[in-house]
Enzyme design. Sequence first.
Site, PDB file in Angstrom:
ATOM      1  N   THR A 187     -12.534  13.305   6.174  1.00 19.10           N
ATOM      2  CA  THR A 187     -12.833  12.751   6.990  1.00 19.10           C
ATOM      3  C   THR A 187     -11.540  12.431   7.969  1.00 19.10           C
ATOM      4  OG1 THR A 187     -12.480  10.381   6.119  1.00 19.10           O
ATOM      5  CG2 THR A 187     -14.818  11.816   5.916  1.00 19.10           C
ATOM      6  N   MET A 200      -3.564  14.891  -2.650  1.00 23.05           N
ATOM      7  CA  MET A 200      -3.445  14.008  -3.654  1.00 23.05           C
ATOM      8  C   MET A 200      -2.488  14.632  -4.652  1.00 23.05           C
ATOM      9  SD  MET A 200      -5.876  11.967  -3.454  1.00 23.05           S
ATOM     10  CE  MET A 200      -6.153  11.178  -4.969  1.00 23.05           C
ATOM     11  N   ILE A 235       2.044  14.355  -5.204  1.00 23.77           N
ATOM     12  CA  ILE A 235       3.289  13.901  -4.635  1.00 23.77           C
ATOM     13  C   ILE A 235       4.228  15.103  -4.141  1.00 23.77           C
ATOM     14  CG2 ILE A 235       5.498  12.800  -5.473  1.00 23.77           C
ATOM     15  CD1 ILE A 235       3.520  11.206  -7.425  1.00 23.77           C
ATOM     16  N   HIS A 252      -2.690   5.796   4.224  1.00 19.48           N
ATOM     17  CA  HIS A 252      -2.790   5.079   2.793  1.00 19.48           C
ATOM     18  C   HIS A 252      -3.835   3.866   2.950  1.00 19.48           C
ATOM     19  CE1 HIS A 252      -2.136   3.947  -1.501  1.00 19.48           C
ATOM     20  NE2 HIS A 252      -2.174   2.818  -0.832  1.00 19.48           N
ATOM     21  N   GLU A 292      10.623  10.375  -0.605  1.00 12.04           N
ATOM     22  CA  GLU A 292      10.618  10.733  -2.051  1.00 12.04           C
ATOM     23  C   GLU A 292       9.794   9.879  -2.950  1.00 12.04           C
ATOM     24  OE1 GLU A 292      13.291  11.503  -0.147  1.00 12.04           O
ATOM     25  OE2 GLU A 292      13.742  13.290  -0.810  1.00 12.04           O
ATOM     26  N   GLU A 293       9.873   8.744  -2.620  1.00 10.66           N
ATOM     27  CA  GLU A 293       9.202   7.419  -3.193  1.00 10.66           C
ATOM     28  C   GLU A 293       7.840   7.554  -2.674  1.00 10.66           C
ATOM     29  OE1 GLU A 293       9.268   2.858  -4.643  1.00 10.66           O
ATOM     30  OE2 GLU A 293      11.064   3.755  -3.383  1.00 10.66           O
ATOM     31  N   ASP A 317       4.267   6.288  -1.378  1.00  4.27           N
ATOM     32  CA  ASP A 317       3.632   5.560  -0.559  1.00  4.27           C
ATOM     33  C   ASP A 317       4.564   4.318  -0.120  1.00  4.27           C
ATOM     34  OD1 ASP A 317       1.137   6.508  -0.537  1.00  4.27           O
ATOM     35  OD2 ASP A 317       0.669   5.483  -2.445  1.00  4.27           O
ATOM     36  N   GLU A 345     -12.744   3.415   8.813  1.00  3.40           N
ATOM     37  CA  GLU A 345     -13.081   3.426  10.206  1.00  3.40           C
ATOM     38  C   GLU A 345     -11.507   3.311  10.682  1.00  3.40           C
ATOM     39  OE1 GLU A 345     -15.635   0.512  11.948  1.00  3.40           O
ATOM     40  OE2 GLU A 345     -17.366   1.101  10.484  1.00  3.40           O
ATOM     41  N   GLU A 355      -8.798   3.694   9.464  1.00  5.55           N
ATOM     42  CA  GLU A 355      -8.067   4.870   8.919  1.00  5.55           C
ATOM     43  C   GLU A 355      -8.030   5.947  10.159  1.00  5.55           C
ATOM     44  OE1 GLU A 355      -7.986   6.728   5.374  1.00  5.55           O
ATOM     45  OE2 GLU A 355      -8.827   4.706   4.318  1.00  5.55           O
TER      46      GLU A 355
HETATM   47  C1  GRF Z   1      -8.332   8.083   2.557  1.00  5.48           C
HETATM   48  O1  GRF Z   1      -8.868   7.030   2.115  1.00  5.48           O
HETATM   49  C2  GRF Z   1      -6.672   8.082   2.638  1.00  5.48           C
HETATM   50  O2  GRF Z   1      -6.227   6.835   3.109  1.00  5.48           O
HETATM   51  C3  GRF Z   1      -6.199   8.412   1.216  1.00  5.48           C
HETATM   52  O3  GRF Z   1      -7.276   9.310   0.753  1.00  5.48           O
HETATM   53  C4  GRF Z   1      -8.473   9.264   1.546  1.00  5.48           C
HETATM   54  C5  GRF Z   1      -8.641  10.275   1.996  1.00  5.48           C
HETATM   55  O4  GRF Z   1     -10.424  10.490   2.713  1.00  5.48           O
HETATM   56  N1  GRF Z   1      -4.879   8.927   1.216  1.00  5.48           N
HETATM   57  P1  GRF Z   1     -10.635  11.937   3.559  1.00  5.48           P
HETATM   58  O5  GRF Z   1     -10.607  12.833   2.660  1.00  5.48           O
HETATM   59  O6  GRF Z   1      -9.861  11.890   4.913  1.00  5.48           O
HETATM   60  O7  GRF Z   1     -11.866  11.685   3.745  1.00  5.48           O
END
Ligand code: GRF
Length: 216
Positions: A16, A93, A95, A112, A145-146, A148, A175, A177
């Site tokens: 999204t 998802m 690192i 995030h 590197e670290e 988030d 919303e 984000e």
């Molecule tokens: C979001 O909540 C984002 O903050 C997190 O992963 C989720 C991804 O959602 N890193 P989408 O795939 O963009 O719908």
Amino acid sequence: MMKRLRLGVLASGRGTNLQAIINATGDGRLRAEVAVVVVDQAGAQARERAKGAGIPEFFVDLGAYPDKRAFEGEIAAILDRHGVELVCLAGYMRILTPVMLDAYRNRIINIHPSLLPAFPGLHAQRQAWEYGVRYTGCTVHFVEEEVDAGPIILQAVVPVLPDDTVGSLSARILEQEHRIYVEAIGLYQAGLLEIEGRRVFVKSQESRIQISGRRI
Ligand code: GRF
């Protein structure tokens, strides 16, 4: 006319945030274009969103490479081939290793779903809800590197309501984000972000000319 910034989006799932970015490039809110989408999951819905917008998309399978560095080398090669200037992690998802971090130093951003540094890692919305905070939100930050933990570009605050479930809270955070991710990309595109140590400054057009700091 100013050139459009070429974005590369990395995703693992529903996409999204990718969609929000695509929409903003389409309706003129962002002077940018999504040049390529790379996913690490064959079934990621982000692929359909890319296809729907006519954007090249690639599935890179970690299992097909001897190690994660080689896998990321392939991702970096795809981004390079598509002339990517800014990498946007959008629900990606994994690192990152130094392969990507070195190739795109200060040119990778992430969204995030919490007010960092609170609740890093997975299920940030649930972490916040279970902790009982009154306010949570979301953060766009540069990736280092670290996990988030890179310099913060923008945040949005979302109150936790008494009758919230993790689901309703997550939806309101999402919303925000979509809103701040687009805004952060716009600031980057306009050359208005400067990193000084951990802090990111947003310069106005005029002060940008006068202040000599480290331009990104
Ligand atoms: C979001 O909540 C984002 O903050 C997190 O992963 C989720 C991804 O959602 N890193 P989408 O795939 O963009 O719908």
